[in-house]
Design a protein around this motif. Sequence first.
Motif, mmCIF file in Angstrom:
data_model
loop_
_atom_site.group_PDB
_atom_site.id
_atom_site.type_symbol
_atom_site.label_atom_id
_atom_site.label_comp_id
_atom_site.label_asym_id
_atom_site.label_seq_id
_atom_site.Cartn_x
_atom_site.Cartn_y
_atom_site.Cartn_z
ATOM 1 N N LEU A 121 0.835 -1.202 0.000
ATOM 2 C CA LEU A 121 0.000 0.000 0.000
ATOM 3 C C LEU A 121 0.871 1.255 0.000
ATOM 4 O O LEU A 121 0.572 2.245 -0.702
ATOM 5 N N ALA A 122 1.950 1.246 0.756
ATOM 6 C CA ALA A 122 2.862 2.405 0.816
ATOM 7 C C ALA A 122 3.505 2.657 -0.530
ATOM 8 O O ALA A 122 3.640 3.819 -0.965
ATOM 9 N N VAL A 123 3.881 1.581 -1.220
ATOM 10 C CA VAL A 123 4.478 1.738 -2.546
ATOM 11 C C VAL A 123 3.471 2.342 -3.507
ATOM 12 O O VAL A 123 3.780 3.271 -4.293
ATOM 13 N N ASN A 124 2.275 1.836 -3.473
ATOM 14 C CA ASN A 124 1.235 2.341 -4.373
ATOM 15 C C ASN A 124 0.904 3.820 -4.082
ATOM 16 O O ASN A 124 0.529 4.585 -4.983
ATOM 17 N N ASP A 139 12.106 8.437 -1.528
ATOM 18 C CA ASP A 139 10.972 7.929 -0.756
ATOM 19 C C ASP A 139 10.371 6.699 -1.418
ATOM 20 O O ASP A 139 9.939 5.758 -0.735
ATOM 21 N N LEU A 140 10.342 6.648 -2.754
ATOM 22 C CA LEU A 140 9.813 5.480 -3.455
ATOM 23 C C LEU A 140 10.727 4.274 -3.276
ATOM 24 O O LEU A 140 10.262 3.154 -3.035
ATOM 25 N N GLU A 141 12.039 4.542 -3.388
ATOM 26 C CA GLU A 141 12.983 3.430 -3.206
ATOM 27 C C GLU A 141 12.892 2.855 -1.798
ATOM 28 O O GLU A 141 12.960 1.639 -1.594
ATOM 29 N N SER A 142 12.734 3.717 -0.813
ATOM 30 C CA SER A 142 12.594 3.264 0.577
ATOM 31 C C SER A 142 11.344 2.413 0.744
ATOM 32 O O SER A 142 11.358 1.375 1.422
ATOM 33 N N ALA A 143 10.240 2.823 0.132
ATOM 34 C CA ALA A 143 8.989 2.067 0.219
ATOM 35 C C ALA A 143 9.139 0.708 -0.470
ATOM 36 O O ALA A 143 8.629 -0.311 0.012
ATOM 37 N N GLN A 144 9.843 0.664 -1.605
ATOM 38 C CA GLN A 144 10.048 -0.600 -2.315
ATOM 39 C C GLN A 144 10.922 -1.550 -1.504
ATOM 40 O O GLN A 144 10.666 -2.769 -1.461
ATOM 41 N N TYR A 145 11.957 -0.989 -0.834
ATOM 42 C CA TYR A 145 12.797 -1.846 0.005
ATOM 43 C C TYR A 145 11.987 -2.437 1.163
ATOM 44 O O TYR A 145 12.169 -3.605 1.533
ATOM 45 N N THR A 146 11.110 -1.603 1.725
ATOM 46 C CA THR A 146 10.246 -2.100 2.813
ATOM 47 C C THR A 146 9.345 -3.207 2.302
ATOM 48 O O THR A 146 9.110 -4.217 2.984
ATOM 49 N N TYR A 147 8.842 -3.075 1.090
ATOM 50 C CA TYR A 147 7.971 -4.099 0.488
ATOM 51 C C TYR A 147 8.749 -5.394 0.263
ATOM 52 O O TYR A 147 8.255 -6.494 0.584
ATOM 53 N N GLU A 148 9.945 -5.310 -0.288
ATOM 54 C CA GLU A 148 10.751 -6.505 -0.527
ATOM 55 C C GLU A 148 11.105 -7.206 0.775
ATOM 56 O O GLU A 148 11.141 -8.442 0.858
#
Length: 384
Positions: A121-124, A139-148
């Motif tokens: 949800l954060a990535v989206n 901020d997007l890269e951080s959200a993607q790392y959290t998702y992975e």
Amino acid sequence: MNKQSFLSILAASVIIASCGKNDKSAQAGGAPQVKEYKTLTLQPESATLNSDYPASIQGQQNIEIRPRVEGYIDKIFVDEGAVVKAGQPLFKISAPEYEQQVRTASASIKSAQADLSSAKLAVNKVKPLVEKGIISKYDLESAQYTYESAVASLAQANAALVNAKTNLGYTTVTSPVDGVVGSIPFRLGSLVSSNTTEPLTTVSSIGNVYAYFAMNEKVLLNFTKDSGASLNQKIKSLPAVSLLLSDGSAYDQKGKIETVNGLINTETGTVNIRARFPNPKGIIRSGSSTTVRIPNDVKDVIIVPQSATFELQDKIFAVVLGKDNKTKNVNITVLENTTNNYYVVTSGLKAGDEIVLEGVAALKEGSEIKAQNQKAETVYADLK
């Protein structure tokens, strides 16, 4: 000479004459009589001689059943001697910690799934803002790392659940093969683990059984000398063997010799041999004492009953009757095969010789006897 003297002389003459007559009768009656003995005129014979060897039975697989987890025996599903199938439960081990591990792993999966949904949800949410330049690409890269990271956490939770379920599965001990259950030394409430010295039980796979026996080196050479070039060829060409059960009855399945030990026991001069027998009905159990019977076909050889021979100083003798009806002891050599109550003679006797069949051990050499010649069919009646 008076009358009384004459009568005395006459009586003495009668007594002397009577004694002489009795002496002659005794001499005539005391002459040695010629005894009758059964004899046989030898001719080449063909037959199947069976050699019997004591054997011990082992299952094709004797598998020790051991626990893989620590716990108390909660249930015993089988009894000693039971016939079981592969996968059938044998024991239940009480180990509550493994059930708790499954519950914990299941809860961890739900937590990881929730974290993954939140990270997605954060990535989206961040992605369109970055595209519009409202927030930085960082901020997007951080959200993607959290998702992975959430994806990895979910995978780890799933693996933990699999491991927990596997450990929980070990609390039910099952049979790895079809077979028969051996002794069960443990009882309900016993604490067991993978380090326990004694196995929970043993399952013997008896779809096929192995009969182990020992054969004299000379006998083995007799069986294999004309059977092929290599040892494997010789083994393959050996005849099918039979099995005699402990009660003396014949087992209804034929077996095959599979292996011959490459080492000869120097103390006994024997070779260990293994024969395999099918056991579809499970009649034969591991540990049984049986007898392996090996047939040996012989053709056009001299065969004599063992009862027509005697041993002296480790040599075997037969008694041959000469043309003068007098006996002669003859040293013979035989095959290393003493079953069926017959010997196969390799030297010492020939076709046409007439041998004495009975009482040979007590018959002195050079004795004159009266031959009662027997028919070969009668002497070899029980020889197939």
